[in-house]
Design an enzyme around this catalytic site. Structure first.
Site, PDB file in Angstrom:
ATOM      1  N   GLU A 111       0.768  -1.131  -0.174  1.00 33.91           N
ATOM      2  CA  GLU A 111      -0.015  -0.102  -0.146  1.00 33.91           C
ATOM      3  C   GLU A 111       0.893   1.277   0.068  1.00 33.91           C
ATOM      4  O   GLU A 111       0.757   2.137  -0.790  1.00 33.91           O
ATOM      5  CB  GLU A 111      -1.012  -0.100   1.232  1.00 33.91           C
ATOM      6  CG  GLU A 111      -1.734   1.215   1.835  1.00 33.91           C
ATOM      7  CD  GLU A 111      -2.786   1.646   0.696  1.00 33.91           C
ATOM      8  OE1 GLU A 111      -3.572   0.699   0.135  1.00 33.91           O
ATOM      9  OE2 GLU A 111      -2.859   2.749   0.061  1.00 33.91           O
ATOM     10  N   ASP A 147      -4.154  -0.043  -2.155  1.00 27.18           N
ATOM     11  CA  ASP A 147      -4.986  -1.625  -2.264  1.00 27.18           C
ATOM     12  C   ASP A 147      -6.160  -1.757  -2.656  1.00 27.18           C
ATOM     13  O   ASP A 147      -6.651  -2.133  -3.664  1.00 27.18           O
ATOM     14  CB  ASP A 147      -4.707  -2.043  -0.723  1.00 27.18           C
ATOM     15  CG  ASP A 147      -3.208  -2.510  -0.524  1.00 27.18           C
ATOM     16  OD1 ASP A 147      -2.721  -2.908  -1.597  1.00 27.18           O
ATOM     17  OD2 ASP A 147      -2.944  -3.032   0.630  1.00 27.18           O
ATOM     18  N   GLY A 176     -10.077  21.711  -4.863  1.00 31.43           N
ATOM     19  CA  GLY A 176     -10.742  22.392  -5.909  1.00 31.43           C
ATOM     20  C   GLY A 176     -10.823  23.841  -5.847  1.00 31.43           C
ATOM     21  O   GLY A 176      -9.773  24.464  -5.322  1.00 31.43           O
TER      22      GLY A 176
HETATM   23  N1  CAO Z   1       0.067 -23.556  -4.013  1.00 30.66           N
HETATM   24  C1  CAO Z   1       1.427 -23.210  -3.955  1.00 30.66           C
HETATM   25  N2  CAO Z   1       1.906 -22.259  -4.096  1.00 30.66           N
HETATM   26  C2  CAO Z   1       1.328 -20.924  -3.809  1.00 30.66           C
HETATM   27  C3  CAO Z   1      -0.156 -21.084  -3.783  1.00 30.66           C
HETATM   28  C4  CAO Z   1      -0.740 -22.222  -3.705  1.00 30.66           C
HETATM   29  N3  CAO Z   1      -2.137 -22.414  -3.658  1.00 30.66           N
HETATM   30  N4  CAO Z   1      -0.438 -19.867  -3.583  1.00 30.66           N
HETATM   31  C5  CAO Z   1       0.649 -19.027  -3.873  1.00 30.66           C
HETATM   32  N5  CAO Z   1       1.933 -19.803  -3.763  1.00 30.66           N
HETATM   33  C6  CAO Z   1       3.267 -19.458  -3.956  1.00 30.66           C
HETATM   34  C7  CAO Z   1       3.493 -18.482  -5.330  1.00 30.66           C
HETATM   35  O1  CAO Z   1       3.421 -19.351  -6.485  1.00 30.66           O
HETATM   36  C8  CAO Z   1       4.703 -17.729  -5.100  1.00 30.66           C
HETATM   37  O2  CAO Z   1       5.634 -18.757  -5.262  1.00 30.66           O
HETATM   38  P1  CAO Z   1       7.046 -18.374  -6.006  1.00 30.66           P
HETATM   39  O3  CAO Z   1       7.551 -17.248  -5.569  1.00 30.66           O
HETATM   40  O4  CAO Z   1       7.771 -19.556  -5.952  1.00 30.66           O
HETATM   41  O5  CAO Z   1       6.842 -18.384  -7.603  1.00 30.66           O
HETATM   42  C9  CAO Z   1       4.550 -17.677  -3.837  1.00 30.66           C
HETATM   43  O6  CAO Z   1       3.434 -18.609  -3.045  1.00 30.66           O
HETATM   44  C10 CAO Z   1       4.425 -16.229  -2.889  1.00 30.66           C
HETATM   45  O7  CAO Z   1       3.880 -15.370  -3.726  1.00 30.66           O
HETATM   46  P2  CAO Z   1       4.198 -13.621  -3.480  1.00 30.66           P
HETATM   47  O8  CAO Z   1       5.566 -13.583  -3.936  1.00 30.66           O
HETATM   48  O9  CAO Z   1       3.114 -12.987  -4.263  1.00 30.66           O
HETATM   49  O10 CAO Z   1       4.045 -13.393  -1.931  1.00 30.66           O
HETATM   50  P3  CAO Z   1       4.851 -12.566  -1.074  1.00 30.66           P
HETATM   51  O11 CAO Z   1       3.892 -12.675   0.193  1.00 30.66           O
HETATM   52  O12 CAO Z   1       6.354 -12.786  -0.968  1.00 30.66           O
HETATM   53  O13 CAO Z   1       4.515 -11.129  -1.619  1.00 30.66           O
HETATM   54  C11 CAO Z   1       3.388  -9.222  -2.215  1.00 30.66           C
HETATM   55  C12 CAO Z   1       3.342 -10.498  -1.278  1.00 30.66           C
HETATM   56  C13 CAO Z   1       1.691  -8.526  -2.031  1.00 30.66           C
HETATM   57  C14 CAO Z   1       4.086  -8.226  -1.836  1.00 30.66           C
HETATM   58  C15 CAO Z   1       3.093  -9.705  -3.642  1.00 30.66           C
HETATM   59  O14 CAO Z   1       2.312 -10.709  -3.966  1.00 30.66           O
HETATM   60  C16 CAO Z   1       3.048  -8.730  -4.579  1.00 30.66           C
HETATM   61  O15 CAO Z   1       3.898  -7.668  -4.899  1.00 30.66           O
HETATM   62  N6  CAO Z   1       1.751  -8.413  -5.153  1.00 30.66           N
HETATM   63  C17 CAO Z   1       1.425  -7.502  -6.305  1.00 30.66           C
HETATM   64  C18 CAO Z   1       1.142  -6.175  -5.704  1.00 30.66           C
HETATM   65  C19 CAO Z   1      -0.052  -6.317  -4.466  1.00 30.66           C
HETATM   66  O16 CAO Z   1      -1.118  -6.752  -4.953  1.00 30.66           O
HETATM   67  N7  CAO Z   1       0.211  -5.768  -3.496  1.00 30.66           N
HETATM   68  C20 CAO Z   1      -0.724  -5.254  -2.575  1.00 30.66           C
HETATM   69  C21 CAO Z   1      -0.762  -6.285  -1.724  1.00 30.66           C
HETATM   70  S1  CAO Z   1      -1.655  -5.847  -0.340  1.00 30.66           S
HETATM   71  O17 CAO Z   1      -0.674  -4.552   0.507  1.00 30.66           O
END
Ligand code: CAO
Length: 424
Positions: A138, A167, A246
């Site tokens: 966010e 978000d 505004g």
């Molecule tokens: N089965 C197996 N693996 C799964 C799964 C499932 N059901 N669901 C998720 N995973 C895995 C994904 O494949 C991913 O694996 P790899 O990195 O090996 O490919 C991993 O879980 C996690 O994914 P992620 O990197 O998205 O998760 P994170 O917690 O590290 O990051 C966030 C979180 C929010 C920073 C990131 O997802 C992101 O930048 N998203 C896009 C922007 C966004 O929406 N941000 C707002 C979030 S709300 O503040």
């Protein structure tokens, strides 16, 4: 009648941005199947926990009206189940870090090959460009989208806002993209890729600040308080404190009780048309004719004095009394409401904007209902699902697994451990 009845959403969203979007679609009647990692689930289930052992408010307030399926999409059987889900569903929504769907083997090309009618919708931190691979939360979006540089006081640091414009704002944008793509599909027969980046979403909401950036070339922004205070403008849109965005100057002003109550304030707009009534109300009838105060332009260099006089008056009234007096006079004002006051506001309960929901693990809690009201399709807010609560039901009813096939899925470990009551 639910407006999106029959639309099946394969919901790979987590945390806040994506879940806001799919919650809206669920409220409009779509069948939202939230896919979560077995035994783990959406990380927010266990973040900011207030009731030990129960799903947090963070999770419950963003995942109403959804069904939960636990599925390990990196397990072979899990991939088969996911492939069947892609065939069955209309929309896949995800907000993983960039590249995660591709690494899972379900990038846009694979999705299209499995189901050409599928719409694949994503939230990412940034669109294509130098930052496209970044993980984003966010406040990063608020900073990168221009909100933080234009929020706060001119002599202070950049500020983020409590409104989750990165978000929930981007979730709203994505929901519009999905519904638009669904409409397009009704005559094209084809799905498409929908991308809402958080930077784009925030910038869209900060449009007026890019307007002001360009206006700076033509001279000072005269409606900003700093103009009247004699503070020169730099070469970028400055932070404007509580100035209105505004052409009608406004400020937050103290009301009776402000010394004790941090929210005893009102927003007060000196709308040009209401000026004579403002002068009468605050006991300055002479300002109606005085050329130094009578016109909006004349007042622009005297905003501190004008709002000072108005505040001398608002400080003698409660924020609700200011509202009661000003509304009939068509003077636009608004009380600064605390979350406590909002939670107790009966009219918000009556319209379904604040809803009390019962939950088997945590009991009753308050949530924000659907903020968009459809006359023929009212939203009925239902509690969020427990982790994997609908595994059997989705495998059977949506995907048609039965008998040995169903057992094989359970035994593969793809959906996690079978709940005790279902195993026999
Ligand atoms: N089965 C197996 N693996 C799964 C799964 C499932 N059901 N669901 C998720 N995973 C895995 C994904 O494949 C991913 O694996 P790899 O990195 O090996 O490919 C991993 O879980 C996690 O994914 P992620 O990197 O998205 O998760 P994170 O917690 O590290 O990051 C966030 C979180 C929010 C920073 C990131 O997802 C992101 O930048 N998203 C896009 C922007 C966004 O929406 N941000 C707002 C979030 S709300 O503040």
């Amino acid at each position: 009648m639910e407006a999106l009845k029959g639309v099946k959403i394969l919901d790979f969203t987590h945390v806040q941005s994506g879940p806001t979007c799919t919650q809206l679609l669920a409220w409009f009647g779509a069948d939202v199947i939230k896919v979560e990692r077995p035994g783990v689930g959406d990380a927010t289930r266990k973040q900011l926990v207030d009731v030990p052992g129960a799903d947090s408010l963070y999770f419950t307030m963003l995942n109403h009206n959804k069904r939960s399926l636990t599925l390990n999409t990196k397990n072979e059987t899990g991939k088969e189940v996911l492939t069947r889900l892609v065939k069955e569903c209309d929309v896949l929504v995800e907000n993983f870090a960039p590249g995660a769907m591709e690494r899972m083997g379900f990038g846009w090309e694979q999705i299209q090959a499995i189901n050409p009618r599928m719409i694949m919708a994503s939230v990412k931190g940034f669109g294509p460009g130098p930052f496209e691979d970044c993980k984003v939360y966010e406040n990063i979006a608020q900073c990168a989208g221009g909100a933080a540089s234009t929020t706060g006081f001119n002599d202070g640091v950049p500020l983020v806002t409590g409104a989750q414009i990165g978000d929930s704002g981007t979730g709203l944008h994505l929901a519009l993209g999905i519904v638009t793509a669904l409409y397009h599909r009704t005559h094209s027969g084809k799905g498409q890729r929908v991308l809402a980046s958080m930077q784009d979403g925030v910038l869209n909401l900060c449009r007026v600040k890019l307007r002001d950036q360009q206006r700076l070339a033509a001279g000072p922004l005269t409606e900003y308080s700093q103009h009247g205070e004699g503070t020169p403008f730099g070469d970028t849109t400055p932070r404007a404190g509580n100035d209105s965005g505004g052409g009608q100057p406004g400020r937050i002003l103290k009301c009776k009780g402000w010394e004790q109550d941090p929210n005893a304030y009102t927003y007060f707009i000196t709308q040009a048309a209401a000026w004579p009534k403002i002068c009468d109300a605050i006991g300055k009838p002479e300002w109606k004719e005085d050329p130094d105060y009578a016109t909006p332009n004349a007042r622009l260099t005297r905003l501190n004095e004008v709002f000072g006089a108005i505040e001398d008056w608002t400080m003698t009234k409660s924020k609700y009394e200011v509202m009661d007096i000003c509304n009939p006079l068509d003077i636009p004002v608004g009380p600064i409401l605390s979350m406590k006051e909002i939670a107790a506001e009966q009219s918000l309960r009556d319209t379904g904007t604040i809803v009390e929901v019962d939950h088997p693990e945590r009991g009753a809690y308050l949530t924000v209902g659907c903020p968009v009201k459809l006359s023929a399709s009212p939203a009925d807010v239902q509690r969020s699902p427990l982790l994997g609560e609908h595994n059997d039901e989705i495998l059977r009813d949506v995907l048609g697994y039965d008998g040995e096939d169903l057992e094989a899925v359970w035994n593969s470990g793809a959906v996690g451990d079978r709940p005790a009551q279902a195993a026999e």
